[in-house]
Design a protein around this motif. Structure first.
Motif, PDB file in Angstrom:
ATOM      1  N   MET A   1       0.845  -1.182   0.000  1.00  0.00           N
ATOM      2  CA  MET A   1       0.000   0.000   0.000  1.00  0.00           C
ATOM      3  C   MET A   1       0.892   1.247   0.000  1.00  0.00           C
ATOM      4  SD  MET A   1      -3.232   0.809   2.500  1.00  0.00           S
ATOM      5  CE  MET A   1      -3.187  -0.840   3.106  1.00  0.00           C
ATOM      6  N   ASN A   2       0.629   2.158  -0.892  1.00  0.00           N
ATOM      7  CA  ASN A   2       1.393   3.402  -0.969  1.00  0.00           C
ATOM      8  C   ASN A   2       0.640   4.517  -0.265  1.00  0.00           C
ATOM      9  OD1 ASN A   2       3.456   2.322  -2.522  1.00  0.00           O
ATOM     10  ND2 ASN A   2       2.440   2.792  -4.436  1.00  0.00           N
ATOM     11  N   MET A   3       1.383   5.345   0.435  1.00  0.00           N
ATOM     12  CA  MET A   3       0.801   6.528   1.046  1.00  0.00           C
ATOM     13  C   MET A   3       1.133   7.717   0.149  1.00  0.00           C
ATOM     14  SD  MET A   3      -0.769   5.508   3.678  1.00  0.00           S
ATOM     15  CE  MET A   3      -1.117   6.920   4.692  1.00  0.00           C
ATOM     16  N   ARG A   4       0.158   8.538  -0.071  1.00  0.00           N
ATOM     17  CA  ARG A   4       0.333   9.714  -0.917  1.00  0.00           C
ATOM     18  C   ARG A   4      -0.068  10.946  -0.122  1.00  0.00           C
ATOM     19  NH1 ARG A   4      -2.785  10.685  -6.669  1.00  0.00           N
ATOM     20  NH2 ARG A   4      -1.988  12.765  -7.037  1.00  0.00           N
ATOM     21  N   GLU A   5       0.751  11.985  -0.174  1.00  0.00           N
ATOM     22  CA  GLU A   5       0.439  13.244   0.500  1.00  0.00           C
ATOM     23  C   GLU A   5      -0.002  14.276  -0.523  1.00  0.00           C
ATOM     24  OE1 GLU A   5       3.528  14.813   2.979  1.00  0.00           O
ATOM     25  OE2 GLU A   5       3.495  13.078   4.296  1.00  0.00           O
ATOM     26  N   VAL A   6      -1.088  14.972  -0.208  1.00  0.00           N
ATOM     27  CA  VAL A   6      -1.611  16.013  -1.091  1.00  0.00           C
ATOM     28  C   VAL A   6      -1.855  17.262  -0.243  1.00  0.00           C
ATOM     29  CG1 VAL A   6      -3.477  16.686  -2.664  1.00  0.00           C
ATOM     30  CG2 VAL A   6      -2.706  14.306  -2.588  1.00  0.00           C
ATOM     31  N   GLU A   7      -1.475  18.409  -0.792  1.00  0.00           N
ATOM     32  CA  GLU A   7      -1.654  19.687  -0.107  1.00  0.00           C
ATOM     33  C   GLU A   7      -2.929  20.360  -0.601  1.00  0.00           C
ATOM     34  OE1 GLU A   7       1.703  22.702   0.779  1.00  0.00           O
ATOM     35  OE2 GLU A   7       0.758  23.392  -1.074  1.00  0.00           O
ATOM     36  N   PHE A   8      -3.708  20.878   0.340  1.00  0.00           N
ATOM     37  CA  PHE A   8      -4.939  21.607   0.042  1.00  0.00           C
ATOM     38  C   PHE A   8      -4.829  22.992   0.657  1.00  0.00           C
ATOM     39  CE2 PHE A   8      -6.063  17.179  -0.061  1.00  0.00           C
ATOM     40  CZ  PHE A   8      -7.072  17.054  -0.990  1.00  0.00           C
ATOM     41  N   LYS A   9      -5.317  24.014  -0.054  1.00  0.00           N
ATOM     42  CA  LYS A   9      -5.311  25.398   0.445  1.00  0.00           C
ATOM     43  C   LYS A   9      -6.583  25.617   1.239  1.00  0.00           C
ATOM     44  CE  LYS A   9      -4.075  29.895   0.261  1.00  0.00           C
ATOM     45  NZ  LYS A   9      -4.868  30.508   1.293  1.00  0.00           N
ATOM     46  N   MET A  10      -6.435  26.085   2.491  1.00  0.00           N
ATOM     47  CA  MET A  10      -7.575  26.341   3.374  1.00  0.00           C
ATOM     48  C   MET A  10      -7.620  27.834   3.678  1.00  0.00           C
ATOM     49  SD  MET A  10      -8.475  24.409   6.979  1.00  0.00           S
ATOM     50  CE  MET A  10      -6.989  24.896   7.852  1.00  0.00           C
ATOM     51  N   GLU A  11      -8.774  28.442   3.515  1.00  0.00           N
ATOM     52  CA  GLU A  11      -8.895  29.893   3.685  1.00  0.00           C
ATOM     53  C   GLU A  11      -8.937  30.329   5.141  1.00  0.00           C
ATOM     54  OE1 GLU A  11      -8.555  32.052   1.216  1.00  0.00           O
ATOM     55  OE2 GLU A  11      -8.279  30.325  -0.080  1.00  0.00           O
ATOM     56  N   ARG A  12      -9.526  29.520   6.009  1.00  0.00           N
ATOM     57  CA  ARG A  12      -9.667  29.904   7.414  1.00  0.00           C
ATOM     58  C   ARG A  12      -9.073  28.825   8.314  1.00  0.00           C
ATOM     59  NH1 ARG A  12     -14.822  29.898   5.856  1.00  0.00           N
ATOM     60  NH2 ARG A  12     -15.512  28.658   7.627  1.00  0.00           N
ATOM     61  N   GLN A  13      -8.471  29.242   9.394  1.00  0.00           N
ATOM     62  CA  GLN A  13      -7.872  28.332  10.358  1.00  0.00           C
ATOM     63  C   GLN A  13      -8.953  27.590  11.146  1.00  0.00           C
ATOM     64  OE1 GLN A  13      -5.489  30.363  13.256  1.00  0.00           O
ATOM     65  NE2 GLN A  13      -4.331  28.538  13.767  1.00  0.00           N
ATOM     66  N   GLY A  14      -8.633  26.374  11.579  1.00  0.00           N
ATOM     67  CA  GLY A  14      -9.497  25.667  12.513  1.00  0.00           C
ATOM     68  C   GLY A  14     -10.618  24.842  11.913  1.00  0.00           C
ATOM     69  N   LEU A  15     -10.684  24.702  10.593  1.00  0.00           N
ATOM     70  CA  LEU A  15     -11.767  23.934   9.978  1.00  0.00           C
ATOM     71  C   LEU A  15     -11.532  22.434  10.108  1.00  0.00           C
ATOM     72  CD1 LEU A  15     -12.350  26.105   6.790  1.00  0.00           C
ATOM     73  CD2 LEU A  15     -13.630  26.144   8.941  1.00  0.00           C
ATOM     74  N   VAL A  16     -10.275  22.015  10.122  1.00  0.00           N
ATOM     75  CA  VAL A  16      -9.890  20.622  10.367  1.00  0.00           C
ATOM     76  C   VAL A  16      -8.629  20.640  11.223  1.00  0.00           C
ATOM     77  CG1 VAL A  16     -10.888  19.661   8.245  1.00  0.00           C
ATOM     78  CG2 VAL A  16      -8.529  20.489   8.230  1.00  0.00           C
ATOM     79  N   LYS A  17      -8.300  19.487  11.813  1.00  0.00           N
ATOM     80  CA  LYS A  17      -7.086  19.394  12.621  1.00  0.00           C
ATOM     81  C   LYS A  17      -6.368  18.085  12.306  1.00  0.00           C
ATOM     82  CE  LYS A  17      -9.449  17.564  16.712  1.00  0.00           C
ATOM     83  NZ  LYS A  17     -10.590  17.098  15.974  1.00  0.00           N
TER      84      LYS A  17
ATOM     85  N   GLU B   1       1.060  26.835   8.113  1.00  0.00           N
ATOM     86  CA  GLU B   1       0.674  28.226   7.900  1.00  0.00           C
ATOM     87  C   GLU B   1       1.883  28.987   7.399  1.00  0.00           C
ATOM     88  OE1 GLU B   1      -1.112  32.090  10.314  1.00  0.00           O
ATOM     89  OE2 GLU B   1      -0.717  30.236  11.402  1.00  0.00           O
ATOM     90  N   ASN B   2       1.663  29.825   6.373  1.00  0.00           N
ATOM     91  CA  ASN B   2       2.719  30.725   5.924  1.00  0.00           C
ATOM     92  C   ASN B   2       2.074  32.056   5.561  1.00  0.00           C
ATOM     93  OD1 ASN B   2       1.752  30.597   3.222  1.00  0.00           O
ATOM     94  ND2 ASN B   2       3.080  28.863   2.750  1.00  0.00           N
ATOM     95  N   ASP B   3       2.826  32.950   4.948  1.00  0.00           N
ATOM     96  CA  ASP B   3       2.289  34.283   4.656  1.00  0.00           C
ATOM     97  C   ASP B   3       1.163  34.266   3.622  1.00  0.00           C
ATOM     98  OD1 ASP B   3       4.063  33.570   2.659  1.00  0.00           O
ATOM     99  OD2 ASP B   3       4.912  35.568   2.426  1.00  0.00           O
ATOM    100  N   ARG B   4       0.973  33.142   2.926  1.00  0.00           N
ATOM    101  CA  ARG B   4      -0.104  33.053   1.934  1.00  0.00           C
ATOM    102  C   ARG B   4      -1.354  32.360   2.473  1.00  0.00           C
ATOM    103  NH1 ARG B   4       2.292  30.172  -2.952  1.00  0.00           N
ATOM    104  NH2 ARG B   4       2.983  28.872  -1.255  1.00  0.00           N
ATOM    105  N   GLY B   5      -1.285  31.840   3.696  1.00  0.00           N
ATOM    106  CA  GLY B   5      -2.475  31.217   4.261  1.00  0.00           C
ATOM    107  C   GLY B   5      -2.198  29.890   4.930  1.00  0.00           C
ATOM    108  N   PHE B   6      -3.249  29.074   4.991  1.00  0.00           N
ATOM    109  CA  PHE B   6      -3.195  27.787   5.671  1.00  0.00           C
ATOM    110  C   PHE B   6      -3.225  26.657   4.650  1.00  0.00           C
ATOM    111  CE2 PHE B   6      -5.296  30.849   8.400  1.00  0.00           C
ATOM    112  CZ  PHE B   6      -4.535  30.752   9.551  1.00  0.00           C
ATOM    113  N   TYR B   7      -2.434  25.633   4.907  1.00  0.00           N
ATOM    114  CA  TYR B   7      -2.357  24.486   4.002  1.00  0.00           C
ATOM    115  C   TYR B   7      -2.565  23.207   4.796  1.00  0.00           C
ATOM    116  CZ  TYR B   7      -0.784  27.857   0.652  1.00  0.00           C
ATOM    117  OH  TYR B   7      -0.741  28.944  -0.183  1.00  0.00           O
TER     118      TYR B   7
END
Length: 77
Positions: free
Chosen positions: A1-17, A64-70
Motif C-alpha cells: 500500500m502506498n501513502m500519498r500526500e496532497v496539499e490543500f489550500k484552506m482559507e480559514r484556520q481551525g476547519l480541520v485538525k 501556515e505561511n504568509d499566503r495562508g493555511f495548508y
C-alpha cells in the motif's frame, strides 16, 4: 500500500485538525481538482494520470505561511 500526500489550500484556520479523517470530492474538467468536504479546502489541479484514487484521507498536519493555511492529507493508494 502506498501513502500519498496532497496539499490543500484552506482559507480559514481551525476547519480541520491533524488526525481528522476527511472526505474529498473530485471536480473534473481538463484537469482534476479536489475539495475537502464540506468546502473546507481545495487542491491544486492534477492531470488525469495523477488523479487521487481514494476518497477519504487523514489530515497529517496544518501548515501556515504568509499566503495562508495548508492542509496536508495522506491517502492510501
Amino acid at each position: 500500500m502506498n501513502m500519498r500526500e496532497v496539499e490543500f489550500k484552506m482559507e480559514r484556520q481551525g476547519l480541520v485538525k491533524a488526525g481528522d479523517e476527511v472526505e474529498i470530492i473530485e471536480r473534473e474538467g481538463v484537469t482534476y481538482s479536489y475539495i475537502i468536504e464540506p468546502a473546507v479546502a481545495m487542491s491544486r489541479c492534477f492531470p488525469s494520470r495523477d488523479r487521487i484514487k481514494s476518497r477519504k484521507g487523514i489530515v497529517k498536519e496544518i501548515r501556515e505561511n504568509d499566503r495562508g493555511f495548508y492542509v496536508i492529507v495522506t491517502f492510501d493508494e
